[in-house]
Design a protein around this motif. Structure first.
Motif, PDB file in Angstrom:
ATOM      1  N   VAL A 166      13.661  27.370 -27.473  1.00  0.00           N
ATOM      2  CA  VAL A 166      14.400  28.610 -27.207  1.00  0.00           C
ATOM      3  C   VAL A 166      13.413  29.747 -26.992  1.00  0.00           C
ATOM      4  CG1 VAL A 166      16.055  30.251 -28.143  1.00  0.00           C
ATOM      5  CG2 VAL A 166      16.345  27.831 -28.589  1.00  0.00           C
ATOM      6  N   ILE A 167      12.393  29.807 -27.876  1.00  0.00           N
ATOM      7  CA  ILE A 167      11.401  30.871 -27.759  1.00  0.00           C
ATOM      8  C   ILE A 167      10.591  30.695 -26.474  1.00  0.00           C
ATOM      9  CG2 ILE A 167       9.364  31.892 -28.828  1.00  0.00           C
ATOM     10  CD1 ILE A 167      10.558  30.964 -31.538  1.00  0.00           C
ATOM     11  N   VAL A 168      10.125  29.459 -26.241  1.00  0.00           N
ATOM     12  CA  VAL A 168       9.277  29.196 -25.075  1.00  0.00           C
ATOM     13  C   VAL A 168       9.999  29.586 -23.776  1.00  0.00           C
ATOM     14  CG1 VAL A 168       8.197  27.388 -23.694  1.00  0.00           C
ATOM     15  CG2 VAL A 168       7.947  27.377 -26.164  1.00  0.00           C
ATOM     16  N   TYR A 169      11.220  29.048 -23.607  1.00  0.00           N
ATOM     17  CA  TYR A 169      11.919  29.336 -22.349  1.00  0.00           C
ATOM     18  C   TYR A 169      12.449  30.755 -22.293  1.00  0.00           C
ATOM     19  CZ  TYR A 169      11.216  24.525 -21.239  1.00  0.00           C
ATOM     20  OH  TYR A 169      10.605  23.348 -20.960  1.00  0.00           O
ATOM     21  N   GLY A 170      12.758  31.309 -23.469  1.00  0.00           N
ATOM     22  CA  GLY A 170      13.170  32.715 -23.501  1.00  0.00           C
ATOM     23  C   GLY A 170      12.057  33.611 -23.003  1.00  0.00           C
ATOM     24  N   VAL A 171      10.859  33.413 -23.547  1.00  0.00           N
ATOM     25  CA  VAL A 171       9.714  34.231 -23.140  1.00  0.00           C
ATOM     26  C   VAL A 171       9.389  33.988 -21.669  1.00  0.00           C
ATOM     27  CG1 VAL A 171       7.235  34.588 -23.476  1.00  0.00           C
ATOM     28  CG2 VAL A 171       8.725  34.403 -25.449  1.00  0.00           C
ATOM     29  N   PHE A 172       9.436  32.718 -21.276  1.00  0.00           N
ATOM     30  CA  PHE A 172       9.086  32.406 -19.890  1.00  0.00           C
ATOM     31  C   PHE A 172      10.071  33.023 -18.900  1.00  0.00           C
ATOM     32  CE2 PHE A 172       9.302  29.569 -16.152  1.00  0.00           C
ATOM     33  CZ  PHE A 172       8.023  29.819 -15.677  1.00  0.00           C
ATOM     34  N   SER A 173      11.376  32.898 -19.208  1.00  0.00           N
ATOM     35  CA  SER A 173      12.345  33.462 -18.259  1.00  0.00           C
ATOM     36  C   SER A 173      12.270  34.987 -18.255  1.00  0.00           C
ATOM     37  CB  SER A 173      13.762  32.977 -18.571  1.00  0.00           C
ATOM     38  OG  SER A 173      14.062  33.221 -19.914  1.00  0.00           O
ATOM     39  N   ALA A 174      11.977  35.584 -19.421  1.00  0.00           N
ATOM     40  CA  ALA A 174      11.793  37.030 -19.457  1.00  0.00           C
ATOM     41  C   ALA A 174      10.626  37.434 -18.565  1.00  0.00           C
ATOM     42  CB  ALA A 174      11.544  37.492 -20.885  1.00  0.00           C
ATOM     43  N   PHE A 175       9.567  36.627 -18.616  1.00  0.00           N
ATOM     44  CA  PHE A 175       8.392  36.900 -17.780  1.00  0.00           C
ATOM     45  C   PHE A 175       8.753  36.831 -16.297  1.00  0.00           C
ATOM     46  CE2 PHE A 175       4.920  34.924 -15.335  1.00  0.00           C
ATOM     47  CZ  PHE A 175       4.012  35.968 -15.380  1.00  0.00           C
ATOM     48  N   VAL A 176       9.506  35.785 -15.931  1.00  0.00           N
ATOM     49  CA  VAL A 176       9.869  35.629 -14.516  1.00  0.00           C
ATOM     50  C   VAL A 176      10.736  36.800 -14.044  1.00  0.00           C
ATOM     51  CG1 VAL A 176      11.162  34.202 -12.881  1.00  0.00           C
ATOM     52  CG2 VAL A 176       9.659  33.129 -14.534  1.00  0.00           C
ATOM     53  N   VAL A 177      11.722  37.159 -14.885  1.00  0.00           N
ATOM     54  CA  VAL A 177      12.610  38.262 -14.506  1.00  0.00           C
ATOM     55  C   VAL A 177      11.815  39.564 -14.371  1.00  0.00           C
ATOM     56  CG1 VAL A 177      14.525  39.703 -15.288  1.00  0.00           C
ATOM     57  CG2 VAL A 177      14.689  37.231 -15.446  1.00  0.00           C
ATOM     58  N   ALA A 178      10.896  39.801 -15.330  1.00  0.00           N
ATOM     59  CA  ALA A 178      10.082  41.010 -15.279  1.00  0.00           C
ATOM     60  C   ALA A 178       9.228  41.027 -14.018  1.00  0.00           C
ATOM     61  CB  ALA A 178       9.197  41.101 -16.522  1.00  0.00           C
ATOM     62  N   LEU A 179       8.719  39.837 -13.645  1.00  0.00           N
ATOM     63  CA  LEU A 179       7.886  39.728 -12.442  1.00  0.00           C
ATOM     64  C   LEU A 179       8.702  40.100 -11.199  1.00  0.00           C
ATOM     65  CD1 LEU A 179       4.932  38.686 -12.248  1.00  0.00           C
ATOM     66  CD2 LEU A 179       5.871  36.602 -11.272  1.00  0.00           C
ATOM     67  N   ILE A 180       9.918  39.533 -11.112  1.00  0.00           N
ATOM     68  CA  ILE A 180      10.786  39.828  -9.968  1.00  0.00           C
ATOM     69  C   ILE A 180      11.112  41.314  -9.922  1.00  0.00           C
ATOM     70  CG2 ILE A 180      13.086  39.440  -8.986  1.00  0.00           C
ATOM     71  CD1 ILE A 180      12.900  36.590 -10.190  1.00  0.00           C
ATOM     72  N   LYS A 181      11.413  41.883 -11.105  1.00  0.00           N
ATOM     73  CA  LYS A 181      11.757  43.296 -11.161  1.00  0.00           C
ATOM     74  C   LYS A 181      10.585  44.164 -10.695  1.00  0.00           C
ATOM     75  CE  LYS A 181      13.359  46.964 -14.109  1.00  0.00           C
ATOM     76  NZ  LYS A 181      13.268  47.551 -15.431  1.00  0.00           N
ATOM     77  N   THR A 182       9.380  43.806 -11.193  1.00  0.00           N
ATOM     78  CA  THR A 182       8.194  44.569 -10.810  1.00  0.00           C
ATOM     79  C   THR A 182       7.984  44.515  -9.303  1.00  0.00           C
ATOM     80  OG1 THR A 182       7.255  43.814 -12.883  1.00  0.00           O
ATOM     81  CG2 THR A 182       5.768  44.942 -11.384  1.00  0.00           C
ATOM     82  N   ILE A 183       8.114  43.303  -8.740  1.00  0.00           N
ATOM     83  CA  ILE A 183       7.916  43.164  -7.295  1.00  0.00           C
ATOM     84  C   ILE A 183       8.943  43.994  -6.536  1.00  0.00           C
ATOM     85  CG2 ILE A 183       8.086  41.526  -5.366  1.00  0.00           C
ATOM     86  CD1 ILE A 183       6.857  39.431  -7.288  1.00  0.00           C
ATOM     87  N   LEU A 184      10.194  43.926  -6.969  1.00  0.00           N
ATOM     88  CA  LEU A 184      11.252  44.675  -6.291  1.00  0.00           C
ATOM     89  C   LEU A 184      11.016  46.174  -6.358  1.00  0.00           C
ATOM     90  CD1 LEU A 184      14.583  42.829  -7.130  1.00  0.00           C
ATOM     91  CD2 LEU A 184      13.423  42.996  -4.935  1.00  0.00           C
ATOM     92  N   ILE A 185      10.550  46.639  -7.522  1.00  0.00           N
ATOM     93  CA  ILE A 185      10.360  48.079  -7.676  1.00  0.00           C
ATOM     94  C   ILE A 185       9.123  48.550  -6.908  1.00  0.00           C
ATOM     95  CG2 ILE A 185       9.728  49.863  -9.354  1.00  0.00           C
ATOM     96  CD1 ILE A 185      11.683  48.529 -11.283  1.00  0.00           C
ATOM     97  N   LYS A 186       8.035  47.773  -7.015  1.00  0.00           N
ATOM     98  CA  LYS A 186       6.771  48.220  -6.399  1.00  0.00           C
ATOM     99  C   LYS A 186       6.810  48.114  -4.878  1.00  0.00           C
ATOM    100  CE  LYS A 186       4.169  49.080 -10.023  1.00  0.00           C
ATOM    101  NZ  LYS A 186       3.538  50.359 -10.294  1.00  0.00           N
TER     102      LYS A 186
END
Lengths: 159, 153
Positions: A135-155
């Motif tokens: 739960v922790i591993v995939y939670g952190v990983f999916s949070a990372f992916v979402v943050a990455l997508i968000k950063t790309i979209l914003i930048k």
């Protein structure tokens, strides 16, 4: 995969399979969804009540009240798991009791209790997060992916 | 299978409608739906500015409750937003804050939609009304409230 396997079966086996498919008790998906919805909703309602309690009687804002609320819910789940009540709830509600944070607490506490006999280090210590670890591993990983997508979209996407 | 399809369509419709609600956020003329108490201004600390701010904010139809307190330099306002409008909460907060900053250039503005801040500012208003605050105490209280509103985790 299932189709490939089916072709290799003898005709009798295929016949039997279609026969048993007809007689199989269907999984009550809709009923299970309703159960999960109401039990999960009740857990969230309790969480909201605890959160409101912290806002009214302590120095927590809506933003910060989440932390003590989660801690309290996990604490309550610990008792419910220890007394064997949460198993019953889980059997009845399925995902409704597994998806909220109480399900996470239950997974940790239940495996800690289960491996108690193997000692504190190699038993409790190493098995406690067996189920909660992913739960922790995939939670952190999916949070990372979402943050990455968000950063790309914003930048670069100009959102 | 049919059931699942139907459920998907219903859920999708609900989601899309929720996202599509109009977010015009325009001030209206009537403000009788808003809960606000004006503090009488013959106090040690002048509360004119917060009364004006309340008047200004209460013109928006998304708002159901306004509270505000000010010192000489700072003004802290809290609003309760209508439940249907909460989806655009951060947008509303930003717009209202800009509006206040524009209208009160002499003050340092803080605007919050947090329930805790609503409660605390309401309490502060009552105490001002009862004359139980000196200006020093009020300054301290407002400073505390601003710190509280900025707390992140």
């Amino acid at each position: 995969m299932a189709d490939k396997k089916k072709k290799k079966l003898t005709p009798e086996a295929q016949q039997y399979q279609s026969y048993q498919e007809k007689r199989e008790v269907k999984r009550p998906i809709f009923k299970n969804c309703i159960k999960a919805f109401f039990v999960g909703g009740t857990i969230c309602l309790i969480g909201q009540a605890i959160s409101t309690f912290y806002i009214y009687y302590f120095d927590f804002t809506e933003q910060t009240a989440g932390n003590p609320t989660v801690a309290t819910l996990i604490f309550i789940t610990m008792f419910l798991t220890g007394f064997g009540v949460y198993d019953r709830i889980g059997q009845f509600a399925g995902a409704g009791s597994a998806v909220p944070v109480t399900g996470f607490g239950n997974a940790v506490v239940a495996s800690a209790i289960e491996h108690r006999t193997e000692g504190f280090v190699l038993g409790v210590g190493s098995n406690m997060l067996k189920l909660a670890g992913p739960v922790i591993v995939y939670g952190v990983f999916s949070a990372f992916v979402v943050a990455l997508i968000k950063t790309i979209l914003i930048k670069w996407g100009g959102l | 299978m049919k059931k699942v399809k139907l459920l998907t369509i219903v859920l999708l419709t609900i989601t899309l409608f929720a996202c599509n609600s109009n977010n015009a956020l325009e001030p209206t003329n009537k403000n009788n739906h808003v809960e606000l108490t004006k503090i009488s201004t013959n106090q040690a600390i002048d509360q004119h500015a917060s009364n004006e701010a309340k008047e200004l904010l209460s013109k928006y139809k998304e708002i159901i409750k306004v509270n505000a307190v000010n010192t000489e330099k700072e003004l802290i306002a809290t609003v309760e937003v209508r439940h249907q409008a909460r989806l655009q909460l951060s947008e509303i907060r930003k717009k209202l804050k800009n509006k206040l900053v524009k209208n009160f250039p002499d003050y340092k503005i803080e605007l919050s939609t947090d329930k805790k801040l609503v409660l605390e500012v309401e309490k502060a208003e009552k105490q001002i009304e009862e004359n139980s605050y000196t200006s020093k105490e009020l300054k301290k209280k407002v400073k505390e409230l601003i710190e509280l509103s900025r707390e992140q985790t």
